[in-house]
Design a protein around this motif. Structure first.
Motif, short mmCIF file in Angstrom:
data_model
loop_
_atom_site.label_atom_id
_atom_site.label_comp_id
_atom_site.label_asym_id
_atom_site.label_seq_id
_atom_site.Cartn_x
_atom_site.Cartn_y
_atom_site.Cartn_z
N UNK A 1 23.97 -58.89 58.90
CA UNK A 1 24.54 -57.57 58.85
C UNK A 1 25.48 -57.42 57.66
N UNK A 2 26.16 -58.51 57.29
CA UNK A 2 27.08 -58.40 56.16
C UNK A 2 26.33 -58.11 54.86
N UNK A 3 25.10 -58.63 54.70
CA UNK A 3 24.33 -58.30 53.50
C UNK A 3 24.01 -56.81 53.45
N UNK A 4 23.68 -56.21 54.58
CA UNK A 4 23.41 -54.77 54.61
C UNK A 4 24.68 -53.99 54.25
N UNK A 5 25.81 -54.44 54.76
CA UNK A 5 27.07 -53.76 54.46
C UNK A 5 27.46 -53.90 52.99
N UNK A 6 27.25 -55.06 52.41
CA UNK A 6 27.65 -55.33 51.03
C UNK A 6 26.63 -54.87 50.00
N UNK A 7 25.33 -54.97 50.32
CA UNK A 7 24.29 -54.77 49.31
C UNK A 7 23.27 -53.68 49.66
N UNK A 8 23.33 -53.13 50.86
CA UNK A 8 22.35 -52.16 51.36
C UNK A 8 20.97 -52.79 51.60
N UNK A 9 20.92 -54.09 51.70
CA UNK A 9 19.68 -54.77 52.05
C UNK A 9 20.01 -56.08 52.75
N UNK A 10 19.00 -56.66 53.35
CA UNK A 10 19.14 -57.91 54.09
C UNK A 10 17.77 -58.33 54.56
N UNK A 11 17.70 -58.83 55.79
CA UNK A 11 16.43 -59.26 56.36
C UNK A 11 16.04 -58.34 57.51
N UNK A 12 14.79 -57.90 57.51
CA UNK A 12 14.24 -57.10 58.59
C UNK A 12 13.29 -57.97 59.40
N UNK A 13 13.17 -57.68 60.69
CA UNK A 13 12.25 -58.41 61.55
C UNK A 13 10.89 -57.74 61.51
N UNK A 14 9.85 -58.57 61.64
CA UNK A 14 8.46 -58.10 61.65
C UNK A 14 7.91 -58.36 63.05
N UNK A 15 7.42 -57.32 63.68
CA UNK A 15 6.86 -57.45 65.02
C UNK A 15 5.36 -57.19 64.98
N UNK A 26 12.60 -59.51 53.65
CA UNK A 26 13.79 -58.86 53.11
C UNK A 26 14.26 -59.52 51.84
N UNK A 27 15.56 -59.41 51.63
CA UNK A 27 16.14 -59.88 50.38
C UNK A 27 17.40 -60.69 50.61
N UNK A 28 17.61 -61.63 49.74
CA UNK A 28 18.86 -62.36 49.65
C UNK A 28 19.52 -62.01 48.32
N UNK A 29 20.82 -61.93 48.31
CA UNK A 29 21.50 -61.71 47.02
C UNK A 29 21.23 -62.89 46.10
N UNK A 30 21.14 -62.63 44.81
CA UNK A 30 20.97 -63.71 43.84
C UNK A 30 22.14 -63.70 42.86
N UNK A 31 22.26 -64.76 42.11
CA UNK A 31 23.35 -64.88 41.14
C UNK A 31 23.28 -63.79 40.07
N UNK A 32 22.07 -63.29 39.79
CA UNK A 32 21.91 -62.31 38.73
C UNK A 32 22.04 -60.87 39.23
N UNK A 33 22.40 -60.66 40.49
CA UNK A 33 22.52 -59.33 41.11
C UNK A 33 21.18 -58.65 41.29
N UNK A 34 20.08 -59.33 41.03
CA UNK A 34 18.74 -58.83 41.31
C UNK A 34 18.34 -59.42 42.66
#
Length: 109
Positions: A1-15, A26-34
């Motif tokens: 949830x903190x990634x969504x709050x900080x970056x507007x993205x994170x991990x979504x579940x697939x059902x 989903x996405x993880x933050x990277x050192x390059x901000x991409x």
């Protein structure tokens, strides 16, 4: 949830259906901000297109809704199925390297 709050993205579940958790994308933050695309699908449902559908959806979200100029991903070179998923969603291989003895392929959108 903190990634969504900080970056507007994170991990979504697939059902696979309303009661069967098939994986995540989903996405993880990277050192390059991409954002760095990641996904994983349970082996019981491999080959049903869940990885391609989920990875493609979150990639479109990052490019269209969040307006990122690009997204990156890396995959173990021997994982041909994951390489195929990245190619299907129009990510292009940019380089290859060996990290801790493992060959990795790097992609970007």
């Amino acid at each position: 949830m903190s990634n969504f709050e900080q970056h507007s993205y994170g991990l979504w579940l697939v059902f696979a259906d309303v009661s069967y958790l098939a994986g995540f994308a989903g996405f993880l933050p990277s050192e390059s901000a991409v954002p760095s695309l990641i996904y994983g699908i349970h082996p019981d449902v491999w080959g049903n297109g869940y990885a391609t559908e989920a990875a493609g959806a979150v990639l479109r979200y990052a490019l269209e809704q969040l307006a990122f100029p690009k997204v990156i991903a890396d995959v173990d070179e021997p994982n041909a199925a994951s390489v195929k998923v990245l190619e299907k969603i129009d990510m292009k291989q940019t380089r290859r390297s060996v990290v801790k003895g493992r060959p990795l392929l790097y992609f970007e959108s």
